[in-house]
Design a protein around this motif. Structure first.
Motif, PDB file in Angstrom:
ATOM      1  N   ALA A 200      31.223  35.783  49.376  1.00  0.00           N
ATOM      2  CA  ALA A 200      30.032  35.842  48.805  1.00  0.00           C
ATOM      3  C   ALA A 200      29.150  36.835  48.888  1.00  0.00           C
ATOM      4  CB  ALA A 200      29.195  34.752  49.983  1.00  0.00           C
ATOM      5  N   LYS A 201      29.477  37.874  49.763  1.00  0.00           N
ATOM      6  CA  LYS A 201      28.674  39.324  49.783  1.00  0.00           C
ATOM      7  C   LYS A 201      29.051  40.413  49.340  1.00  0.00           C
ATOM      8  CE  LYS A 201      25.551  36.708  52.837  1.00  0.00           C
ATOM      9  NZ  LYS A 201      24.579  36.154  52.200  1.00  0.00           N
ATOM     10  N   LEU A 202      30.398  40.587  49.142  1.00  0.00           N
ATOM     11  CA  LEU A 202      31.134  41.655  48.933  1.00  0.00           C
ATOM     12  C   LEU A 202      31.176  41.605  47.297  1.00  0.00           C
ATOM     13  CD1 LEU A 202      33.904  42.302  51.616  1.00  0.00           C
ATOM     14  CD2 LEU A 202      31.531  43.194  51.349  1.00  0.00           C
ATOM     15  N   ASP A 203      30.763  42.621  46.697  1.00  0.00           N
ATOM     16  CA  ASP A 203      30.830  43.018  45.175  1.00  0.00           C
ATOM     17  C   ASP A 203      32.131  43.095  44.697  1.00  0.00           C
ATOM     18  OD1 ASP A 203      28.193  42.986  44.789  1.00  0.00           O
ATOM     19  OD2 ASP A 203      28.046  45.342  45.011  1.00  0.00           O
ATOM     20  N   LEU A 204      33.330  43.462  45.290  1.00  0.00           N
ATOM     21  CA  LEU A 204      34.572  43.724  45.023  1.00  0.00           C
ATOM     22  C   LEU A 204      35.143  42.221  45.011  1.00  0.00           C
ATOM     23  CD1 LEU A 204      37.189  45.550  44.744  1.00  0.00           C
ATOM     24  CD2 LEU A 204      37.656  45.328  47.036  1.00  0.00           C
ATOM     25  N   LEU A 205      34.933  41.275  45.822  1.00  0.00           N
ATOM     26  CA  LEU A 205      35.365  40.077  45.803  1.00  0.00           C
ATOM     27  C   LEU A 205      34.794  38.985  45.220  1.00  0.00           C
ATOM     28  CD1 LEU A 205      36.774  39.934  49.846  1.00  0.00           C
ATOM     29  CD2 LEU A 205      37.958  40.454  47.439  1.00  0.00           C
ATOM     30  N   ARG A 206      33.344  39.094  45.315  1.00  0.00           N
ATOM     31  CA  ARG A 206      32.596  38.127  44.378  1.00  0.00           C
ATOM     32  C   ARG A 206      33.140  37.489  43.166  1.00  0.00           C
ATOM     33  NH1 ARG A 206      27.247  40.037  44.306  1.00  0.00           N
ATOM     34  NH2 ARG A 206      27.340  40.231  46.748  1.00  0.00           N
ATOM     35  N   PRO A 207      33.405  38.386  42.017  1.00  0.00           N
ATOM     36  CA  PRO A 207      34.060  37.768  41.008  1.00  0.00           C
ATOM     37  C   PRO A 207      35.386  36.925  41.247  1.00  0.00           C
ATOM     38  CG  PRO A 207      33.879  40.419  40.807  1.00  0.00           C
ATOM     39  CD  PRO A 207      33.682  39.741  42.242  1.00  0.00           C
ATOM     40  N   HIS A 208      36.101  37.165  42.201  1.00  0.00           N
ATOM     41  CA  HIS A 208      37.269  36.448  42.550  1.00  0.00           C
ATOM     42  C   HIS A 208      36.923  34.935  43.480  1.00  0.00           C
ATOM     43  CE1 HIS A 208      39.330  39.458  40.841  1.00  0.00           C
ATOM     44  NE2 HIS A 208      38.743  40.330  41.593  1.00  0.00           N
ATOM     45  N   ALA A 209      35.551  34.808  43.663  1.00  0.00           N
ATOM     46  CA  ALA A 209      35.224  33.654  44.415  1.00  0.00           C
ATOM     47  C   ALA A 209      35.429  32.327  43.918  1.00  0.00           C
ATOM     48  CB  ALA A 209      33.859  33.909  44.981  1.00  0.00           C
ATOM     49  N   GLN A 210      36.701  31.771  43.505  1.00  0.00           N
ATOM     50  CA  GLN A 210      36.977  30.704  43.022  1.00  0.00           C
ATOM     51  C   GLN A 210      37.280  29.616  44.009  1.00  0.00           C
ATOM     52  OE1 GLN A 210      39.427  32.165  40.355  1.00  0.00           O
ATOM     53  NE2 GLN A 210      37.912  32.854  38.935  1.00  0.00           N
ATOM     54  N   PRO A 211      37.151  28.567  44.349  1.00  0.00           N
ATOM     55  CA  PRO A 211      37.563  27.653  45.348  1.00  0.00           C
ATOM     56  C   PRO A 211      39.161  27.797  45.799  1.00  0.00           C
ATOM     57  CG  PRO A 211      36.111  26.414  43.905  1.00  0.00           C
ATOM     58  CD  PRO A 211      36.457  27.780  43.094  1.00  0.00           C
ATOM     59  N   ALA A 212      39.909  27.828  44.606  1.00  0.00           N
ATOM     60  CA  ALA A 212      41.647  28.137  45.035  1.00  0.00           C
ATOM     61  C   ALA A 212      41.809  29.225  45.540  1.00  0.00           C
ATOM     62  CB  ALA A 212      42.194  28.032  43.363  1.00  0.00           C
ATOM     63  N   VAL A 213      40.969  30.560  45.190  1.00  0.00           N
ATOM     64  CA  VAL A 213      41.397  31.639  45.767  1.00  0.00           C
ATOM     65  C   VAL A 213      40.965  31.921  47.173  1.00  0.00           C
ATOM     66  CG1 VAL A 213      40.689  34.039  45.667  1.00  0.00           C
ATOM     67  CG2 VAL A 213      41.075  32.891  43.632  1.00  0.00           C
ATOM     68  N   ILE A 214      39.431  31.012  47.663  1.00  0.00           N
ATOM     69  CA  ILE A 214      39.117  31.166  48.836  1.00  0.00           C
ATOM     70  C   ILE A 214      39.882  30.289  49.712  1.00  0.00           C
ATOM     71  CG2 ILE A 214      37.383  30.223  50.203  1.00  0.00           C
ATOM     72  CD1 ILE A 214      35.517  31.306  47.983  1.00  0.00           C
ATOM     73  N   ASP A 215      40.461  28.905  49.204  1.00  0.00           N
ATOM     74  CA  ASP A 215      41.176  28.219  49.927  1.00  0.00           C
ATOM     75  C   ASP A 215      42.802  28.815  50.181  1.00  0.00           C
ATOM     76  OD1 ASP A 215      39.554  26.053  49.665  1.00  0.00           O
ATOM     77  OD2 ASP A 215      40.364  24.897  48.040  1.00  0.00           O
ATOM     78  N   ALA A 216      43.338  29.586  49.581  1.00  0.00           N
ATOM     79  CA  ALA A 216      44.511  30.129  49.645  1.00  0.00           C
ATOM     80  C   ALA A 216      44.279  31.383  50.658  1.00  0.00           C
ATOM     81  CB  ALA A 216      44.961  31.064  48.351  1.00  0.00           C
ATOM     82  N   ALA A 217      43.162  32.100  50.831  1.00  0.00           N
ATOM     83  CA  ALA A 217      43.026  33.036  51.863  1.00  0.00           C
ATOM     84  C   ALA A 217      42.694  32.250  53.123  1.00  0.00           C
ATOM     85  CB  ALA A 217      41.581  33.745  51.394  1.00  0.00           C
ATOM     86  N   GLN A 218      42.100  30.992  52.985  1.00  0.00           N
ATOM     87  CA  GLN A 218      41.972  30.514  54.270  1.00  0.00           C
ATOM     88  C   GLN A 218      43.311  29.691  54.850  1.00  0.00           C
ATOM     89  OE1 GLN A 218      39.312  30.486  55.998  1.00  0.00           O
ATOM     90  NE2 GLN A 218      37.478  30.881  54.726  1.00  0.00           N
ATOM     91  N   PHE A 219      44.061  29.397  53.829  1.00  0.00           N
ATOM     92  CA  PHE A 219      45.451  29.004  54.257  1.00  0.00           C
ATOM     93  C   PHE A 219      46.331  30.214  54.890  1.00  0.00           C
ATOM     94  CE2 PHE A 219      49.996  28.250  53.043  1.00  0.00           C
ATOM     95  CZ  PHE A 219      50.184  27.068  53.828  1.00  0.00           C
ATOM     96  N   VAL A 220      46.240  31.255  54.243  1.00  0.00           N
ATOM     97  CA  VAL A 220      46.890  32.347  54.848  1.00  0.00           C
ATOM     98  C   VAL A 220      46.394  32.827  56.107  1.00  0.00           C
ATOM     99  CG1 VAL A 220      47.553  34.911  54.462  1.00  0.00           C
ATOM    100  CG2 VAL A 220      47.687  33.232  52.667  1.00  0.00           C
TER     101      VAL A 220
END
Length: 166
Positions: free
Chosen positions: A119-139
């Protein structure tokens, strides 16, 4: 104003406490794998995660969100975790309660950290799609579960020394 601090200053305090807790928690988790209790780092972790949890719950909000829910769960998990270390001195089953509690609040801090990072880092914000966040949470969860299983089998610190009363 929160606790006499401006919102940016309070936010900075909360973020610093969260990062200290995360770093100290990773050291404590590594200590579990080598069966070292590391009381100083453990105290830093527990107190900083408690303060990060409490400051997180103190942010003004118009709704009761996921961060609040995870904060309350974290606070509830910290109660027996503190008791296991400071009252029961990791005796018997309290060792498992302590290990599980520490790793659970570390994981919950990581869960919130992932959402905040996207939500806050400019580097990650463009990739803040539910599937990407869910994958990070799964890992994160798989890493937590593996660490918890390893720690449960390996963390057997020697009992704390008691002062002899003469």
């Amino acid at each position: 104003m929160i606790l006499g601090m401006s919102l940016p200053a309070f936010t900075l305090l909360h973020v610093v406490l969260s990062l200290i807790a995360l770093a100290a928690g990773l050291v404590v988790a590594a200590g579990f794998l080598s069966s070292r209790a590391m009381p100083g780092i453990a105290a830093l972790f527990l107190w900083s995660i408690l303060l990060a949890t409490l400051t997180g719950l103190a942010f003004p909000s118009t709704r009761f969100g996921m961060g609040h829910k995870l904060g309350f769960v974290s606070a509830l998990v910290l109660l027996p975790t503190f008791a296991a270390l400071y009252i029961h001195r990791l005796a018997g089953a309290w060792r498992w309660i302590y290990t599980t509690g520490c790793l659970t609040v570390l994981w919950l801090n990581g869960v919130i950290g992932i959402f905040q990072a996207f939500a806050k880092l400019d580097l990650l914000r463009p990739h803040a799609q539910p599937a990407v966040i869910d994958a990070a949470q799964f890992v994160l969860f798989v890493a937590y579960a593996a660490l918890a299983l390893l720690a449960a089998g390996r963390f057997h610190p020697p009992p704390p020394r008691r002062l002899a009363i003469v």
